[in-house]
Structures are given as structure tokens and as C-alpha cells.
Write a protein that holds these residues in place. Structure first.
Motif, mmCIF file in Angstrom:
data_model
loop_
_atom_site.group_PDB
_atom_site.id
_atom_site.type_symbol
_atom_site.label_atom_id
_atom_site.label_comp_id
_atom_site.label_asym_id
_atom_site.label_seq_id
_atom_site.Cartn_x
_atom_site.Cartn_y
_atom_site.Cartn_z
ATOM 1 N N PRO A 142 0.815 -1.226 0.000
ATOM 2 C CA PRO A 142 0.000 0.000 0.000
ATOM 3 C C PRO A 142 0.844 1.270 0.000
ATOM 4 O O PRO A 142 1.827 1.380 0.732
ATOM 5 C CB PRO A 142 -0.837 -0.122 1.277
ATOM 6 N N GLN A 143 0.424 2.200 -0.832
ATOM 7 C CA GLN A 143 1.115 3.493 -0.950
ATOM 8 C C GLN A 143 0.234 4.650 -0.487
ATOM 9 O O GLN A 143 0.720 5.757 -0.277
ATOM 10 C CB GLN A 143 1.530 3.735 -2.405
ATOM 11 N N ARG A 144 -1.072 4.387 -0.345
ATOM 12 C CA ARG A 144 -2.017 5.424 0.077
ATOM 13 C C ARG A 144 -2.801 4.885 1.280
ATOM 14 O O ARG A 144 -3.791 4.166 1.134
ATOM 15 C CB ARG A 144 -2.958 5.822 -1.064
ATOM 16 N N ILE A 145 -2.313 5.224 2.460
ATOM 17 C CA ILE A 145 -2.857 4.665 3.700
ATOM 18 C C ILE A 145 -3.616 5.730 4.485
ATOM 19 O O ILE A 145 -3.150 6.867 4.615
ATOM 20 C CB ILE A 145 -1.731 4.085 4.582
ATOM 21 N N GLU A 147 7.891 6.322 7.208
ATOM 22 C CA GLU A 147 6.993 5.973 6.111
ATOM 23 C C GLU A 147 5.760 6.877 6.059
ATOM 24 O O GLU A 147 4.700 6.493 5.583
ATOM 25 C CB GLU A 147 6.554 4.506 6.264
ATOM 26 N N ASP A 149 5.079 9.338 4.188
ATOM 27 C CA ASP A 149 4.629 9.738 2.854
ATOM 28 C C ASP A 149 3.496 8.850 2.347
ATOM 29 O O ASP A 149 2.752 9.245 1.442
ATOM 30 C CB ASP A 149 5.791 9.698 1.855
ATOM 31 N N ARG A 150 3.348 7.673 2.923
ATOM 32 C CA ARG A 150 2.255 6.783 2.520
ATOM 33 C C ARG A 150 0.901 7.247 3.075
ATOM 34 O O ARG A 150 -0.143 6.840 2.576
ATOM 35 C CB ARG A 150 2.520 5.360 3.003
ATOM 36 N N ILE A 182 3.349 -2.991 4.866
ATOM 37 C CA ILE A 182 3.939 -2.022 3.939
ATOM 38 C C ILE A 182 5.220 -2.542 3.297
ATOM 39 O O ILE A 182 5.901 -1.828 2.557
ATOM 40 C CB ILE A 182 4.202 -0.665 4.632
#
Length: 283
Positions: free
Chosen positions: A11-14, A30, A32-33, A116
Motif C-alpha cells: 500500500p502506498q495510500r494509507i 513511512e 509519505d504513505r 507495507i
């Protein structure tokens, strides 16, 4: 079929619906996620300036969450079950943690790091937290007295501390007055039905963190009969900031346990001083 790491989509958009996962992701570097957080977030302080607020605790702006297009939403406990249900019905990937112990906090971080794709970062953070616990335990080993501690999480009705809070009291050198209540995961099962029961326990120290509102010590002290409690008689009623003790994440194992230990250590010093004064008087 076996997938290697390069073939797995992490996942990049949490979106974090509670503070502890937000703090853990920041501490792992982390952040930025993260694309959305709880409005109750105070750790780290900059998160509220950097990230959109999409939820309270039992309420969330579902439309805003959907618009942010998360590939993972992180939730916590049965209290967010309705939010989780709505998001799943919208086809959104959700992981709901439900831990209630110190071990559970560390496992949460391990699981989050795995989700992640950064297990090494999770282990590094866990090691840092374990080091702080060990530091506190070493200090506690030097104490000759252990106070009885009553921890209050809410006032109406009176609710005593949850599992990890009770464990932290013990790790920091105290004896929790309600260890059996602490084993109950739901707040309704940790209600003190009869306030006079606290009087019977005669705690040496009272600590309080009223979840979501400012602790009012005078209200507690004014309860019928509570003036006979040693903690009240000796002015050992202390607030522990809720943001560092009532969220089951890194804060509880850093600033939280440190604050609880500081109260107990200061009580210990006062007890030794009082004993020395009495001894000198009889010398």
C-alpha cells in the motif's frame, strides 16, 4: 505461484483512523504513505498540519475517505466496527487491529511493517521500544517499595485502566488495584460499579487520563469517602496525558511509561524521606 517482493503491491495510500498507526508510520519514516488521519491525532505534532483529517474515533467521513482513494485503511477495535463495515462495503481494503496488551502493541508494529513491506523498519522500532521498557525495568529494580496504584480512564461511569495501561503501571513499579478488570477488553466490563470499592483498595497513588476530556482532580477528590484514600490525603493524585497512555502504540511505551514511572519514583523518594524523618525523630 510464488511472488517475489517486486511483484507484490504494498500500500502506498494509507488512511489511519487512529493515532497509534500514524505515529508508528512516522517513526518508521513511512509518513509519505499516509493520505488521511484521525482528527484526534497529536503525535507527531506535524501530522495534523501535513495530513487531511477524515475521522474522529467512532465517526468517519466515508465520502472523503473514498475520494482519497486509499489502498489500505487502518482501524482499531470494536468501536470502529461500523466504519470498517461501511468501507468494506465500498470495496476498500481495511485492516482492523484489536490489541489490548504491551505485547499486542509490539505485534501491531510488526504487522504494520509487514503490510507495507518494510519488516526491518518494524523490527528497528520494536527494538527501540523494548530498550526503553528495559531501561525503566532496570530503574524499578532499584526501588524498595511498590505503591498500590488506581488508574482511572473515565469518570461517569468510573472506568479503570485497560490492559496495556495496567501492564505499564506494573512495569513502572506499581501494583495495579484492578488487574482483573484490566483483562477485560471492553470498557463496559471495566466499570467500577461501587465507587466505595476504590476506597477499600486504599491506593497510594491515583493516576487518571479521562479519554477525550481534561481530568478534573477536584471532582475525583470530592467523591464521598474518597478523602480517606491515602493517595488523596497525601496529594498523590496525578494526571497522565491521555495521548501518551490511552493509545496502544509507541507513545504508551515511550512517554507513557516514562511518565508513570516518574510519578512512582517521586512517590518512592517521598516515602523514603518520610521514613528517614521519623527515624531521626526517634534516634
Amino acid at each position: 505461484m510464488t511472488l517475489n517482493k517486486s511483484q507484490i503491491h504494498f500500500p502506498q495510500r494509507i488512511i489511519c483512523l487512529t493515532e497509534e498507526t500514524t505515529e508508528a508510520l512516522y517513526m518508521m519514516g513511512e509518513e509519505d504513505r499516509i493520505v488521511g488521519i484521525s482528527s484526534y491525532t497529536v503525535r507527531p505534532a506535524r501530522a495534523k498540519q501535513e495530513k487531511p483529517k477524515v475521522s474522529a474515533f467512532i465517526d468517519a467521513r466515508i465520502e472523503k475517505i473514498i475520494a482519497l482513494e486509499p489502498d489500505l485503511v487502518l482501524a482499531f477495535s470494536d468501536m470502529q466496527a461500523d466504519i470498517v463495515k461501511q468501507l468494506i462495503q465500498q470495496g476498500i481494503q481495511v485492516h482492523c487491529f484489536n490489541h489490548r496488551t504491551v505485547k499486542g502493541i509490539l505485534q501491531m508494529i510488526q504487522t504494520l511493517a509487514a503490510l507495507i513491506g518494510e519488516p526491518a523498519k518494524g523490527q528497528k522500532l520494536i527494538h527501540t521500544l523494548q530498550q526503553n521498557i528495559a531501561r525503566i525495568e532496570a530503574k524499578v529494580a532499584q526501588l524498595s517499595l511498590r505503591p498500590k496504584v488506581y488508574f482511572e480512564e473515565w469518570d461517569e461511569p468510573i472506568i479503570t485502566g485497560i490492559g496495556w495501561v495496567s501492564e505499564i503501571v506494573t512495569l513502572a513499579g506499581g501494583n495495579d488495584c484492578y488487574p482483573s478488570h484490566a483483562q477485560q477488553s471492553l470498557a463496559k466490563h471495566r466499570i467500577i460499579e461501587h465507587p466505595e470499592d476504590v476506597i477499600a483498595h486504599q491506593p497510594d497513588i491515583i493516576m487518571a487520563a479521562w479519554c477525550g476530556k481534561k481530568f478534573q482532580p477536584q471532582q475525583l477528590i470530592a467523591r464521598p469517602g474518597w478523602q480517606s484514600i491515602p493517595a488523596v490525603m497525601n496529594a498523590e493524585v496525578h494526571e497522565i496525558e491521555s495521548s501518551i497512555i490511552l493509545q496502544p502504540g509507541p507513545a504508551a511505551l515511550t512517554d507513557g511509561i516514562n511518565a508513570v514511572y516518574a510519578v512512582i519514583e517521586q512517590w518512592h523518594q517521598r516515602q523514603l524521606a518520610a521514613t528517614d524523618i521519623k527515624g531521626n525523630r526517634h534516634a
